[in-house]
Design a protein around this motif. Structure first.
Motif, short mmCIF file in Angstrom:
data_model
loop_
_atom_site.label_atom_id
_atom_site.label_comp_id
_atom_site.label_asym_id
_atom_site.label_seq_id
_atom_site.Cartn_x
_atom_site.Cartn_y
_atom_site.Cartn_z
N PHE A 62 31.62 57.02 36.27
CA PHE A 62 31.56 56.03 36.39
C PHE A 62 31.03 55.41 37.08
N LEU A 63 29.34 55.50 36.58
CA LEU A 63 28.66 54.48 37.14
C LEU A 63 28.50 53.45 35.22
N ALA A 64 28.92 54.26 34.05
CA ALA A 64 28.56 53.35 33.38
C ALA A 64 29.94 52.85 33.11
N VAL A 65 31.24 53.20 33.37
CA VAL A 65 32.62 52.54 33.41
C VAL A 65 32.78 51.10 34.20
N PHE A 66 32.39 51.20 35.71
CA PHE A 66 32.21 51.06 36.51
C PHE A 66 31.05 49.32 36.04
N GLY A 67 30.12 50.37 36.24
CA GLY A 67 29.33 48.64 35.83
C GLY A 67 29.63 47.82 34.54
N ALA A 68 30.50 48.21 33.47
CA ALA A 68 31.13 47.87 31.61
C ALA A 68 32.03 47.46 32.90
N PHE A 69 33.47 47.55 32.98
CA PHE A 69 34.22 46.40 33.79
C PHE A 69 33.65 45.47 34.26
N TYR A 70 32.22 45.61 35.22
CA TYR A 70 32.28 44.39 35.88
C TYR A 70 31.53 43.03 35.19
N TYR A 71 30.76 43.76 34.44
CA TYR A 71 30.61 42.71 33.46
C TYR A 71 31.33 42.19 32.10
N LEU A 72 32.10 43.38 31.88
CA LEU A 72 33.42 42.98 30.64
C LEU A 72 34.57 41.22 31.07
N THR A 73 34.59 41.67 32.42
CA THR A 73 35.37 40.88 32.75
C THR A 73 35.10 39.39 32.95
N GLN A 74 33.92 39.32 33.28
CA GLN A 74 32.57 37.95 33.04
C GLN A 74 33.02 37.68 32.14
N TYR A 82 39.32 32.80 28.79
CA TYR A 82 40.72 33.43 29.35
C TYR A 82 40.81 33.32 31.26
N ASP A 83 42.09 33.00 31.48
CA ASP A 83 42.41 33.46 33.05
C ASP A 83 42.04 35.02 33.58
N ALA A 84 42.15 34.92 34.71
CA ALA A 84 42.38 36.46 35.01
C ALA A 84 44.01 36.54 34.73
N LEU A 85 44.93 35.77 34.14
CA LEU A 85 45.88 37.06 34.17
C LEU A 85 45.70 37.77 32.31
N ALA A 86 44.76 36.49 31.76
CA ALA A 86 45.10 36.95 29.87
C ALA A 86 44.10 37.40 30.26
N THR A 87 43.35 37.86 31.16
CA THR A 87 41.61 38.75 31.33
C THR A 87 42.66 40.32 31.25
N GLY A 88 43.43 40.50 32.39
CA GLY A 88 43.92 42.13 32.63
C GLY A 88 44.89 41.88 31.50
N VAL A 89 45.53 41.69 30.96
CA VAL A 89 46.32 41.62 29.47
C VAL A 89 45.19 42.36 28.25
N ARG A 90 43.60 41.63 27.98
CA ARG A 90 42.94 41.73 26.88
C ARG A 90 42.41 43.40 27.46
N MET A 91 42.58 43.90 28.44
CA MET A 91 41.78 44.83 28.84
C MET A 91 42.93 45.82 28.72
N LEU A 92 44.72 45.80 28.56
CA LEU A 92 45.24 46.65 28.42
C LEU A 92 44.91 47.89 27.78
N PRO A 93 44.53 47.09 26.37
CA PRO A 93 43.97 48.64 25.15
C PRO A 93 43.06 50.12 25.85
N LEU A 94 42.36 49.24 26.65
CA LEU A 94 41.73 50.78 27.46
C LEU A 94 42.31 51.87 28.24
#
Length: 338
Positions: A62-74, A82-94
Motif C-alpha cells: 500500500f505504500l507503493a499503491v497509494f503513492g501511485a494512485f496519488y500521482y496517476l490521478t493528477q 480528464y475531469d474527475a468522473l472521466a478519471t474515475g472511469v479510466r481507473m476502472l481497468p484496475l
C-alpha cells in the motif's frame, strides 16, 4: 510573557519533538503489552514469520499503491485533461483486474502456498511501477492501461492471502484485534506512500520545471508559484494566456496603429509564453511521475525480496500459539479462586 524559545508547530524543533514523543509512546506501548497479562495486542506475534511477513507485505504494497494512485490521478486530470468522473472511469481497468486477481489467488494459494502468490503479486506490482517509468510528455492514456491492469492483478493476488494470514493468527475471541492490525498495516503503508512518494514527486516536479523554464522570461515569483504543484503550474500558464488575450483585445480597440501593433506583438509573445509554460508543466510532471515510479518500484522490489525470505514455505499455515494462548487464559481464569 516568557522570553524563552517558543516551540511552534511546523518548526524543526516541534517536528523533532513530535517524532521523539511518538517513538517514546510506541516503546512504552510495546513494553506495557509485553508485561500485561491480558494485552490488547500480543506483540510477540510479530516473531512469527507468517504474521510478520503478511503485515510487511500489506504495508509495503500500500505504500507503493497509494503513492501511485496519488500521482496517476493528477496526471490523468491535469496533464491529460480528464475531469474527475472521466478519471474515475479510466481507473476502472484496475478495479476489474483486482476481481480477477482475487479469483486467481483463491485458486492458487491452496495449491502453491501463500509465499508464492504473495511474492507473485508483489513482483507484479513492481513490474507495473517499472512500466510507469516510461511515461513522458507524449504519453497518452493508452500507455497507462497495461500498468493499471497489472497493478490490479497484483493487488488481488497479494492482499487476500495476507489478510487471511493476519486474521488466522488470532483466536476467534480476538478477531477484532486481527482486523485492527490488518487495517493499521494498510493505513500505515498508505500514509507513508503518500508522504514519501508525494514529497519525492513534488521535489522532482519542481526541479524539472526549473530546468524546463531556464532561460525564459518567466518572473521568479510566477515560477515559484508554478513549482508548488502541477495545478498551480497550469494556473500560471492560464494566467499568462489570459493576459495575452486582454492585450489582443486592447490592440483590436486601439485607435493608434502604432500602439495597436505594439500591443499585438506583446500579446503574441505572451501567448507563445503561455503555450511554452503549459508544455513545460506537463513535461515536468510526466518526468516526475516516471522518476517517482522508479523509486516506488525499487522500494517494492526490495520489499518483495524481504517478504519472500520472511514468509514460510508450504500451503499449511505456520503453527501459531493463538489457540494455546486462549486455552491458557481460560484455564488460568478457571483456576482462580472464586
Amino acid at each position: 510573557s516568557s522570553k524563552g524559545p517558543q516551540l511552534r508547530a511546523g518548526t524543526p524543533k516541534a517536528i523533532t519533538a513530535g517524532r521523539w514523543s511518538r517513538g517514546a509512546g510506541l516503546i512504552a506501548f510495546v513494553l506495557w503489552e509485553l508485561r500485561h497479562p491480558r494485552p490488547i495486542l500480543d506483540v510477540r506475534r510479530f516473531a512469527h514469520r507468517r504474521f510478520a511477513g503478511a503485515n510487511l507485505a500489506v504495508a509495503l504494497f500500500f505504500l507503493a499503491v497509494f503513492g501511485a494512485f496519488y500521482y496517476l490521478t493528477q496526471h490523468l486530470q491535469f496533464v491529460l485533461g480528464y475531469d474527475a468522473l472521466a478519471t474515475g472511469v479510466r481507473m476502472l481497468p484496475l478495479a476489474g483486474a483486482v476481481f480477477v486477481g482475487s479469483a486467481l489467488t483463491g485458486y492458487l494459494t491452496p495449491r502453491v502456498g501463500m509465499k508464492w502468490t504473495v511474492s507473485a503479486g508483489m513482483v507484479g506490482g513492481t513490474t507495473a511501477l517499472a512500466l510507469l517509468t516510461r511515461i513522458d510528455a507524449g504519453s497518452s492514456y493508452g500507455d497507462l492501461v497495461a500498468p493499471l491492469i497489472i497493478l490490479g492483478l497484483a493487488i488481488g493476488l497479494a492482499l487476500s492471502p495476507c489478510t487471511d494470514a493476519i486474521m488466522g493468527s488470532f483466536p476467534e475471541s480476538e478477531l477484532g484485534v486481527g482486523g485492527a492490525v490488518n487495517d493499521t498495516s494498510l493505513e500505515l503503508g498508505g500514509s507513508l506512500g503518500i508522504a514519501i512518494l508525494g514529497s519525492l514527486l513534488a521535489t522532482s516536479y519542481s526541479d524539472h520545471l526549473s530546468d524546463a523554464t531556464a532561460g525564459s522570461r518567466l518572473p521568479a515569483s510566477a515560477l515559484a508559484t508554478a513549482q508548488d504543484s502541477v495545478g498551480a503550474g497550469y494556473a500560471v500558464a492560464q494566467g499568462i494566456g489570459d493576459k495575452a488575450r486582454q492585450l489582443a483585445a486592447q490592440a483590436a480597440h486601439a485607435s493608434d496603429p502604432q500602439q495597436a501593433g505594439q500591443l499585438k506583438a506583446q500579446a503574441g509573445q505572451l501567448a507563445e509564453g503561455a503555450r511554452q509554460m503549459k508544455d513545460a508543466v506537463g513535461s515536468a510532471f510526466a518526468d516526475a511521475v516516471a522518476h517517482t515510479s522508479l523509486v516506488g518500484a525499487v522500494v517494492l522490489g526490495v520489499g518483495t525480496l524481504a517478504v519472500a525470505l520472511l514468509l514460510p514455505r508450504g500451503t499449511a499455515p505456520e503453527a501459531e500459539p493463538a489457540e494455546e494462548e486462549e486455552k491458557e487464559l481460560v484455564g488460568s481464569g478457571a483456576n482462580q479462586p472464586g
